[in-house]
Write a protein that holds these residues in place. Structure first.
Motif, short mmCIF file in Angstrom:
data_model
loop_
_atom_site.label_atom_id
_atom_site.label_comp_id
_atom_site.label_asym_id
_atom_site.label_seq_id
_atom_site.Cartn_x
_atom_site.Cartn_y
_atom_site.Cartn_z
N ILE A 349 18.51 5.74 88.74
CA ILE A 349 18.82 6.83 87.81
C ILE A 349 20.29 6.73 87.44
O ILE A 349 21.10 7.61 87.74
CB ILE A 349 18.50 8.21 88.43
CG1 ILE A 349 17.12 8.20 89.08
CG2 ILE A 349 18.54 9.31 87.37
CD1 ILE A 349 16.74 9.48 89.78
N MET A 355 23.82 2.12 82.50
CA MET A 355 22.70 1.67 81.66
C MET A 355 23.19 0.72 80.58
O MET A 355 22.58 -0.34 80.34
CB MET A 355 22.01 2.88 81.03
CG MET A 355 21.17 3.71 81.98
SD MET A 355 19.61 2.88 82.46
CE MET A 355 18.66 3.00 80.93
N HIS A 388 13.79 5.10 83.58
CA HIS A 388 14.94 4.22 83.38
C HIS A 388 14.55 2.75 83.50
O HIS A 388 15.13 1.89 82.83
CB HIS A 388 16.05 4.58 84.36
CG HIS A 388 16.72 5.89 84.06
ND1 HIS A 388 16.30 7.08 84.58
CD2 HIS A 388 17.79 6.18 83.27
CE1 HIS A 388 17.08 8.06 84.13
NE2 HIS A 388 17.99 7.53 83.34
N GLU A 391 13.26 1.79 80.14
CA GLU A 391 14.36 1.64 79.19
C GLU A 391 15.07 0.31 79.38
O GLU A 391 15.40 -0.38 78.40
CB GLU A 391 15.35 2.80 79.37
CG GLU A 391 14.84 4.15 78.92
CD GLU A 391 14.79 4.26 77.40
OE1 GLU A 391 15.86 4.20 76.77
OE2 GLU A 391 13.68 4.41 76.86
N ASP A 427 22.37 5.70 91.24
CA ASP A 427 21.95 6.97 90.66
C ASP A 427 23.10 7.98 90.63
O ASP A 427 24.15 7.78 91.23
CB ASP A 427 20.75 7.56 91.42
CG ASP A 427 21.06 7.95 92.85
OD1 ASP A 427 22.19 7.70 93.31
OD2 ASP A 427 20.16 8.50 93.51
N ARG A 484 13.51 12.64 83.43
CA ARG A 484 14.71 12.02 82.89
C ARG A 484 15.71 13.08 82.43
O ARG A 484 16.92 12.92 82.59
CB ARG A 484 14.32 11.13 81.72
CG ARG A 484 15.50 10.40 81.08
CD ARG A 484 15.83 10.98 79.72
NE ARG A 484 16.97 10.29 79.10
CZ ARG A 484 17.45 10.62 77.93
NH1 ARG A 484 16.90 11.60 77.24
NH2 ARG A 484 18.48 9.97 77.42
N SER A 487 17.85 14.11 85.23
CA SER A 487 18.53 13.01 85.92
C SER A 487 19.89 13.38 86.47
O SER A 487 20.22 13.03 87.61
CB SER A 487 18.66 11.80 85.00
OG SER A 487 17.40 11.24 84.73
#
Length: 490
Positions: A349, A355, A388, A391, A427, A484, A487
């Motif tokens: 996360i 990301m 995630h 994604e 995360d 999400r 998150s």
């Protein structure tokens, strides 16, 4: 006024009061914008109940407690930090013929961001199985001569917990000083009298930031001591993902085999682990009359020479420091990658910065592999992990689901050059909400060993595909999307 109108008016007033209280509750404490909106969502979607959830999971640690931690010097380390900064400028600190430019820059980052000293004479042993790790730990405890410092998020009063405790009691009886820090929430269910005999023998055991009844007086889920540290005689250090409990030996049917990663370090990195333990201990016992802070003594910091060749920096992070040093380290390793990145994490996360970094690496041709569990231990957390993962899959990242039990390792290996092993997951919780510690290692052989272990683990994995996510039910997809949104507070 009709009955329906009355009900409508009452509901409107309740909704208005709930919204007003939600705004006041969330904005009275400073937090990032993502977490702010997530809490507003919870408090408004779940009137009344949301405030109970906030009491457990949203209330921040007090400013007084934050100050207690910040006030602690890195005993035995602070002088070395200043010296190493001077040496770095003079290019005298690192073995430049062995470290890449990326490694040199990474070491400087940790030195500046977390005062993490660099040591390059460490011998490292990797454990991926709980039985092997605890067998070695018990042996080191039995051979301790001066002191044993133990710090775990979870210290259960089960079979292995009693084995470790009995070994600590024997050590205390023969004159070894034993100190234990445990997190009361992570060790929930444990008897308050579990450490009574150890204390009667002269040992000390304290719940992180709390009284002896900390679990009952502090129901807060966040801002916990998630570190896993053991230091024996200042010569041997342990750091990684294993806690103390039978589940970490695969004895709980719910999880089956427990796959984790832990390091045993002989060398001067143990000094850095010692310093971190001192900071946590002194902040914890500040208001405990019967427990005294630790003062600097040379016997706690025995410098070693020639034990090994692994370069290590012990890096910590937590709500006491706005500089998220471990996350910065992850970002640096990801950004440095040219060939591959191997990641194992039970909870995927990450925030937007991580990301994007992973996506950029994959789109740039770096082979990015991430391994996650095949089963949840927290429902919302696992659904957010799946979201995630999907994604990142769309950005070209390879996602593997570990099927041979529960994947709990927190590792990153990059290009056969640098790696990280510790307590921090990928995360929000590990980046912002809990106290964590990782070993960032500069060693080709150790990094390749972790890569080989990763390849062995893949034999027990299923590689997730776009079709896997497309075939999921609408209800499951909804839970992923909803999780999400939460998150930042999971």
């Amino acid at each position: 006024m009709t009955f329906v109108d009355l009900i409508y008016s009452v509901v409107s007033v309740i909704f208005f009061i709930n919204t007003l209280l939600a705004i006041v509750t969330v904005f009275k404490e400073k937090r990032d914008i993502a977490a702010t909106w997530a809490w507003l969502l919870v408090l408004n979607l779940l009137p009344g109940i949301g405030f109970l959830i906030y009491l457990f999971a949203g209330k921040k640690i007090s400013k007084e407690r934050i100050f207690d931690i910040k006030a602690q010097e890195k005993l035995g380390i602070d002088q070395l930090v200043n010296l190493q900064k001077e040496q770095w400028h003079e290019k005298e600190l690192l073995p430049y013929d062995l470290l890449t430019n990326e490694a040199q820059q990474t070491s400087r980052l940790f030195l500046e961001a977390d005062q993490a000293i660099f040591t390059n004479n460490n011998q490292v042993q990797v454990f991926t199985d709980g039985h092997q790790k605890f067998t070695q730990l018990l042996e080191d405890i039995e051979h301790a001569k001066d002191h044993i410092h133990v710090e775990y998020y979870t210290f259960y009063s089960d079979k292995i917990g009693h084995q470790i405790l009995a070994a600590l009691e024997r050590a205390q009886q023969r004159g070894v000083t034993v100190r234990v820090i445990y997190d009361s929430m992570g060790s929930r269910g444990q008897s308050r009298h579990f450490f009574k005999h150890l204390e009667e023998l002269g040992g000390q055991a304290e719940p992180f930031f709390g009284s002896k009844r900390a679990y009952y007086h502090s129901p807060r889920l966040n801002y916990r001591d998630h570190r896993k540290i053991v230091v024996v005689d200042g010569l041997i250090g342990y750091i990684g993902g294993f806690n103390i409990g039978d589940q970490y030996l695969g004895r709980l049917e719910k999880f089956g085999y427990w796959r984790d990663t832990h390091l045993r370090i002989i060398g001067n990195a143990a000094v850095a682990l010692q310093s971190q333990f001192f900071m946590d201990w002194n902040a914890t016992v500040k208001n405990v009359p019967e427990s005294k802070p630790i003062e600097y003594d040379d016997r706690y910091f025995p410098l070693q020479r020639g034990q090994g060749s692994t370069g290590i920096q012990i890096v910590s992070s937590g709500p006491d420091n706005e500089t998220e040093a471990i996350k910065l380290g992850y970002l640096k390793l990801i950004g440095n990658a040219h060939d591959y990145i191997d990641i194992q994490t039970p909870y995927l996360i990450p925030d937007d910065s991580v990301m994007e970094a992973l996506g950029v690496a994959a789109l740039s041709g770096v082979k990015v592999r991430i391994m996650i569990p095949s089963m949840p231990d927290h429902a919302f957390v696992y659904r957010a992990t799946e979201y995630h993962a999907k994604e990142l899959l769309e950005k070209g990242v390879e996602i593997y689901r570990y099927n041979n039990g529960f994947m709990h390792a927190k590792t990153m290996a990059v290009d056969g050059q640098m790696c990280s092993v510790g307590s921090a997951n990928l995360d929000f919780r590990s980046f912002k909400l809990n106290f964590e510690v990782n070993a960032f290692c500069y060693d080709r052989q150790l990094t390749m060993q972790l890569t080989d272990i990763y390849d062995q683990d893949i034999e027990h994995c299923t590689q997730l595909t776009p079709e896997y996510f497309e075939q999921q039910s609408r209800w499951l997809k909804f839970k992923q999307y909803f999780s999400r949104l939460l998150s930042p507070i999971l």
